[in-house]
Design a protein around this motif. Structure first.
Motif, PDB file in Angstrom:
ATOM      1  N   THR A 337       0.835  -1.195   0.000  1.00  0.00           N
ATOM      2  CA  THR A 337       0.000   0.000   0.000  1.00  0.00           C
ATOM      3  C   THR A 337       0.877   1.256   0.000  1.00  0.00           C
ATOM      4  O   THR A 337       0.618   2.204  -0.745  1.00  0.00           O
ATOM      5  CB  THR A 337      -0.926  -0.017   1.239  1.00  0.00           C
ATOM      6  OG1 THR A 337      -1.758  -1.164   1.145  1.00  0.00           O
ATOM      7  CG2 THR A 337      -1.780   1.222   1.321  1.00  0.00           C
ATOM      8  N   GLY A 382      -6.837   1.915   0.699  1.00  0.00           N
ATOM      9  CA  GLY A 382      -5.567   2.575   0.395  1.00  0.00           C
ATOM     10  C   GLY A 382      -5.779   3.857  -0.387  1.00  0.00           C
ATOM     11  O   GLY A 382      -5.134   4.884  -0.139  1.00  0.00           O
ATOM     12  N   ARG A 414      -1.531  -4.945  -4.516  1.00  0.00           N
ATOM     13  CA  ARG A 414      -0.821  -4.464  -3.314  1.00  0.00           C
ATOM     14  C   ARG A 414      -1.189  -5.304  -2.100  1.00  0.00           C
ATOM     15  O   ARG A 414      -0.374  -5.499  -1.191  1.00  0.00           O
ATOM     16  CB  ARG A 414      -1.055  -2.978  -3.086  1.00  0.00           C
ATOM     17  CG  ARG A 414      -2.468  -2.549  -2.769  1.00  0.00           C
ATOM     18  CD  ARG A 414      -2.602  -1.031  -2.815  1.00  0.00           C
ATOM     19  NE  ARG A 414      -3.932  -0.622  -2.397  1.00  0.00           N
ATOM     20  CZ  ARG A 414      -4.805   0.022  -3.151  1.00  0.00           C
ATOM     21  NH1 ARG A 414      -4.487   0.350  -4.378  1.00  0.00           N
ATOM     22  NH2 ARG A 414      -5.978   0.378  -2.678  1.00  0.00           N
TER      23      ARG A 414
END
Ligand code: ASP
Length: 435
Positions: A337, A382, A414
């Protein structure tokens, strides 16, 4: 291919899918993407756009049931795992040793991920490849305000206030609101307190937590039966929703983030090889189910129970370490992230022609490392946190509208990196805390 051989191949594939979770998830992924491509308006468009969206909602149903079941028990699981992990040694010196290692380790890894992200985005300059039409059409949309909305609220809190707010004055409230970071801090404090009192007094509470953890894991095991169907449905929905044209228009940005995440992943393999003496291929093989599930569900929290199981059973990590580090890492250690957030931030400065000074780069690094700690481990958050980061470097938060169309695929990637980071941390800590 002769018929007999083909039959044999099909037979062994069927056996693989029956007996191995990773093969089931992989099969779910492939079938999901194929179904999505067949139904998607930008793919084969077998049905009308409206119907494709309606069907995708039903296909994704097992996925949402899976996520809801895991979400239902994630708070008791985090609470009990962290407390039991911390108290299992019963030794205050052990607590000191583990915290003196794990927190600096997380900080160094997050900073490295951010530096990788910044360097890559400065080098490739993905912002230079976006055509202005895409920018103005995205910025004219309503999504900009929708995403920017939570930022104002977050901004009005000062840093000292924010630090204090990490301590849950109302632990039940924190649990009810799903404030993971607060729950983790509560669990750590309870764990330390329990080690500090007489063993006989601590035992009843620990026994209760043990039952709580076992019950939660039972629910997770039911959810896991749905995993392959969940993956199938979620992936077909993503494929239907993320249009190919959007992906192509932003391909350099998407490529830069994926490359950044790949480098972070390789960095973990190096760390696990050097500090935990794990062969990269074996390490990857042991954790592939976790990675595939993280990729398909976009939620580190949802994968947490499988991560703990994988750490203990496939990586041979001591339960005390796995049960403490995995839930902690799933909440605070999000290098994927962090890497994504800086690339997105630098990308947007390039799109909007904002100059990045050394000071703002340093500010960006610190803010992102801090933000990745506070980012909840759920799908798509995120990018919401990114809105706060953008303000520190003067990018209009509405710029997020430009990248939101391709966010799901980056979210999936991610998350897979985030969970790999937690397992790498387990392997390293298992070695460092040998005694
Ligand atoms: N989905 C990510 C995770 O659960 C968080 C994010 O949106 O970056 O790890």
């Amino acid at each position: 291919m002769p018929r007999k051989k083909l039959k044999q191949l099909v037979g062994s594939l069927q056996l693989l899918v029956k007996t191995r979770l990773w093969a089931q998830i992989l099969a779910g992924m492939l079938l999901g993407i194929t179904t999505g491509l067949l139904l998607s308006p930008s793919g084969a468009a077998l049905v009308s756009e409206e119907n494709a969206y309606a069907i995708s909602g039903w296909l994704a149903l097992p996925g949402y049931v899976f996520l809801a079941l895991v979400k239902m028990v994630v708070i008791p699981l985090i609470l009990s795992s962290i407390i039991l992990g911390l108290t299992s040694s019963g030794d205050p010196a052990y607590l000191k040793r583990i915290s003196l290692r794990i927190f600096p380790y997380f900080a160094v890894m997050a900073t490295t991920a951010v530096v990788i992200g910044i360097s890559l985005s400065m080098l490739i300059q993905p912002g230079k490849y976006v055509d202005s039409e895409l920018i103005s059409s995205a910025m004219g949309g309503v999504k900009a305000e929708a995403v920017a909305a939570p930022v104002g609220a977050a901004e009005s809190i000062s840093l000292p206030e924010r630090i204090v707010s990490l301590i849950p004055t109302n632990p039940l409230g924190a649990a009810l609101e799903g404030q993971m970071l607060q729950v983790v801090i509560f669990a750590i404090l309870m764990g330390i307190a329990l080690v500090g009192i007489a063993e006989t007094r601590a035992k009843p509470l620990l026994d209760m937590l043990d039952s709580l953890r076992e019950v939660s894991m039972k629910v997770v095991s039911w959810a896991m039966m749905l995993a392959p169907y969940a993956v199938f449905g979620l992936l077909s929905q993503v494929t239907i929703k993320v249009g190919l044209a959007t992906l192509l228009g932003m391909s350099v940005y998407v490529g830069t983030v994926l490359l950044g995440l790949f480098i972070v992943l390789c960095w973990y393999l190096v760390i696990a090889a050097v500090f935990a003496k794990r062969s990269p291929l074996e390490f990857l093989r042991a954790i592939r189910e976790v990675q595939l599930l993280a990729f398909s569900t976009s939620s580190s929290a949802a994968v947490m129970p499988l991560s703990i199981k994988t750490a203990e059973e496939k990586l041979g990590i001591r339960p005390a370490i796995a049960q403490f580090i995995v839930p902690l890492g799933a909440t605070v250690n999000m290098d994927g992230t962090a890497c994504y957030q800086v690339i997105a931030a630098v990308f947007l400065t390039q799109v909007f022609g904002i100059e990045l000074t050394l000071a703002s780069l340093i500010l960006l690094t610190i803010t992102t490392v801090g933000a990745s700690i506070g980012t909840p481990s759920a799908p798509g958050v995120g990018i919401v946190i990114l809105a706060t980061i953008l303000q520190t470097i003067g990018v209009p938060p509405g710029g997020i509208a430009l990248i939101i169309g391709v966010d799901r695929i980056l979210d999936m990637s991610r998350t897979a990196v985030n969970v790999t980071g937690d397992l790498a941390a387990c392997a390293v800590m298992n070695k460092w805390l040998k005694k």
